[in-house]
Design an enzyme around this catalytic site. Structure first.
Site, PDB file in Angstrom:
ATOM      1  N   GLY A  19      11.323 -31.377 -10.967  1.00 38.32           N
ATOM      2  CA  GLY A  19      10.947 -32.456 -11.870  1.00 38.32           C
ATOM      3  C   GLY A  19      10.796 -33.801 -11.174  1.00 38.32           C
ATOM      4  CG  ASN A  20       7.936 -35.185 -10.496  1.00 38.22           C
ATOM      5  OD1 ASN A  20       7.088 -35.380 -11.355  1.00 38.22           O
ATOM      6  ND2 ASN A  20       7.959 -34.083  -9.762  1.00 38.22           N
ATOM      7  CB  THR A  35       9.839 -35.571  -2.120  1.00 38.80           C
ATOM      8  OG1 THR A  35       9.527 -34.200  -2.075  1.00 38.80           O
ATOM      9  CG2 THR A  35      10.276 -36.059  -0.754  1.00 38.80           C
ATOM     10  CB  SER A  64       5.140 -33.376  -3.432  1.00 34.34           C
ATOM     11  OG  SER A  64       5.859 -32.507  -4.292  1.00 34.34           O
ATOM     12  CD  GLU A  65       4.044 -31.542  -8.973  1.00 31.09           C
ATOM     13  OE1 GLU A  65       2.859 -31.935  -8.908  1.00 31.09           O
ATOM     14  OE2 GLU A  65       4.373 -30.401  -9.292  1.00 31.09           O
ATOM     15  CG  HIS A  84       6.816 -32.643 -13.933  1.00 29.38           C
ATOM     16  ND1 HIS A  84       6.424 -31.577 -14.721  1.00 29.38           N
ATOM     17  CD2 HIS A  84       7.049 -32.124 -12.709  1.00 29.38           C
ATOM     18  CE1 HIS A  84       6.423 -30.475 -13.987  1.00 29.38           C
ATOM     19  NE2 HIS A  84       6.813 -30.775 -12.759  1.00 29.38           N
ATOM     20  CG  HIS A  86      10.113 -27.105 -13.935  1.00 33.90           C
ATOM     21  ND1 HIS A  86      10.494 -26.845 -12.642  1.00 33.90           N
ATOM     22  CD2 HIS A  86       8.965 -27.828 -13.837  1.00 33.90           C
ATOM     23  CE1 HIS A  86       9.630 -27.382 -11.795  1.00 33.90           C
ATOM     24  NE2 HIS A  86       8.694 -27.994 -12.499  1.00 33.90           N
ATOM     25  CG  HIS A 147       4.212 -26.463 -12.887  1.00 36.87           C
ATOM     26  ND1 HIS A 147       3.407 -27.327 -12.199  1.00 36.87           N
ATOM     27  CD2 HIS A 147       5.476 -26.903 -12.692  1.00 36.87           C
ATOM     28  CE1 HIS A 147       4.149 -28.239 -11.595  1.00 36.87           C
ATOM     29  NE2 HIS A 147       5.403 -27.998 -11.890  1.00 36.87           N
TER      30      HIS A 147
END
Ligand SMILES: [Zn+2]
Length: 263
Positions: A19-20, A35, A64-65, A84, A86, A147
Site C-alpha cells: 500500500g501507499n 517504498t 514505486s506506485e 492505496h 489491499h 491487485h
C-alpha cells in the site's frame, strides 16, 4: 498521514510493506509514503517529498506506485489525497473479476457511488495507470484487477473514509451472498438517491458513470456521455437475480459455440 497509515495497517487493509498514501500539498508538492516500508511502523522522517511530477525533493524514495497517485492528481484537480491498499474483502472482488457496483446499500450510493474494476496492469508501470485513466474522473474509488483498491478525496480523511466504505461494502456483499444473495434497490429508489446526493453536493453528475451497471436501468446518464464497458456483466447472475447482460458480439459468439459443439 502517520495516523492513516497506522489505521490501514491495524485494520489489515495492508500487510508487510503493501500500500501507499500520498497528499498533494497547497504548493503542488506531493508528500508520499516511502517504498518498502510497513505502514504500521511509519515515522515522519521516512516520508518522501516530490514535485508534482514525482521528482524527489528529499532523500526518501517515494513508493514505486507513485505514478498511480500522480495520474489521479492530474485527472482530478479536486483531489488532495490518495490511499492505496489491499483490503481483503475489496481485493477479493478484484481477484474474482467483479466491480463493487450492485445497488445494495442506500448510503453507499449517496456517499461513494459504485466502484468499478480497472483491467489488470503490472504495478508501477504505465499498463496500470492506462487501465485506470478512463475511470478516475467518474469515481472516487477503484478496484484494480488481481491487485487491490485505491480511494481518493479532497483531504486525507475523506480518502481513507472512502477506502473504509469500499471495504465495508465488499464485506457486506460477501456476507449477504452467504445468506442467499442480496436484494438490489429498484431503479426508482436509485434515481431518488442520485438526486439527493447531487442536491446535497456529496457527488456530482460525473459520478453517473455508465460503468455502474445499476444506472443503465434508470433514466440517468453521465453528462459527458462516456460509456464504459460494464465490469460486472455477470454480477447480477452471481447476485442471485439470475439476470445477465451480454453484448451482441458475446451473444453471437455463444450461439456459434453452441452450434459448433453440436457438429
Ligand atoms: Zn498495491
Amino acid at each position: 498521514m502517520l495516523r492513516v497509515c497506522q489505521l490501514m495497517y491495524e485494520r489489515s487493509y495492508v500487510v508487510s510493506s503493501d500500500g501507499n498514501v500520498s497528499v498533494r500539498l497547497d504548493d503542488g508538492r506531493i508528500l508520499a509514503t516511502p517504498t518498502m516500508t510497513c505502514k504500521g511502523r511509519m515515522t515522519e522522517d521516512l516520508l518522501a517529498v516530490t514535485d508534482s511530477e514525482g521528482k524527489p525533493l528529499n532523500d526518501a524514495r517515494a513508493s514505486s506506485e507513485l505514478a498511480m497517485h500522480l495520474l489521479i492528481y492530474a485527472e482530478r484537480p479536486d483531489v488532495k489525497a490518495v490511499c492505496h491498499a489491499h483490503p481483503p474483502h475489496g481485493t477479493a472482488f478484484a481477484v474474482a473479476g467483479l466491480a463493487i457496483d450492485q445497488p445494495i446499500l442506500s448510503e453507499v450510493i449517496l456517499t461513494l457511488g459504485c466502484v468499478p474494476l480497472a483491467d489488470y496492469g503490472t504495478p508501477s508501470t504505465e499498463e496500470l495507470t492506462e487501465a485506470m485513466r478512463p475511470l478516475v474522473k467518474h469515481h472516487n474509488a477503484l478496484l484494480m484487477a488481481n491487485h487491490g483498491a485505491v480511494a481518493y478525496g479532497s483531504d486525507l480523511w475523506q480518502a481513507f473514509d472512502r477506502l473504509e466504505t469500499l471495504e465495508h461494502t465488499a464485506k457486506i456483499a460477501i456476507l449477504a451472498r452467504i445468506l442467499g444473495g442480496s436484494k438490489s434497490l429498484p431503479p426508482d429508489a436509485i434515481e431518488k438517491l442520485i438526486n439527493v446526493r447531487e442536491a446535497a453536493g456529496y457527488l456530482g453528475e460525473d459520478a453517473r458513470c455508465q460503468a455502474c451497471g445499476y444506472l443503465h436501468e434508470t433514466q440517468l446518464a453521465c453528462p459527458s456521455g462516456d460509456r464504459h464497458r460494464s465490469t460486472s456483466r455477470y454480477a447480477d447472475a452471481a447476485n442471485g437475480t439470475g439476470k445477465i447482460a451480454l453484448t451482441r458480439e458475446e451473444l453471437v459468439e455463444l450461439l456459434a459455440q453452441a452450434v459448433n459443439s453440436r457438429e
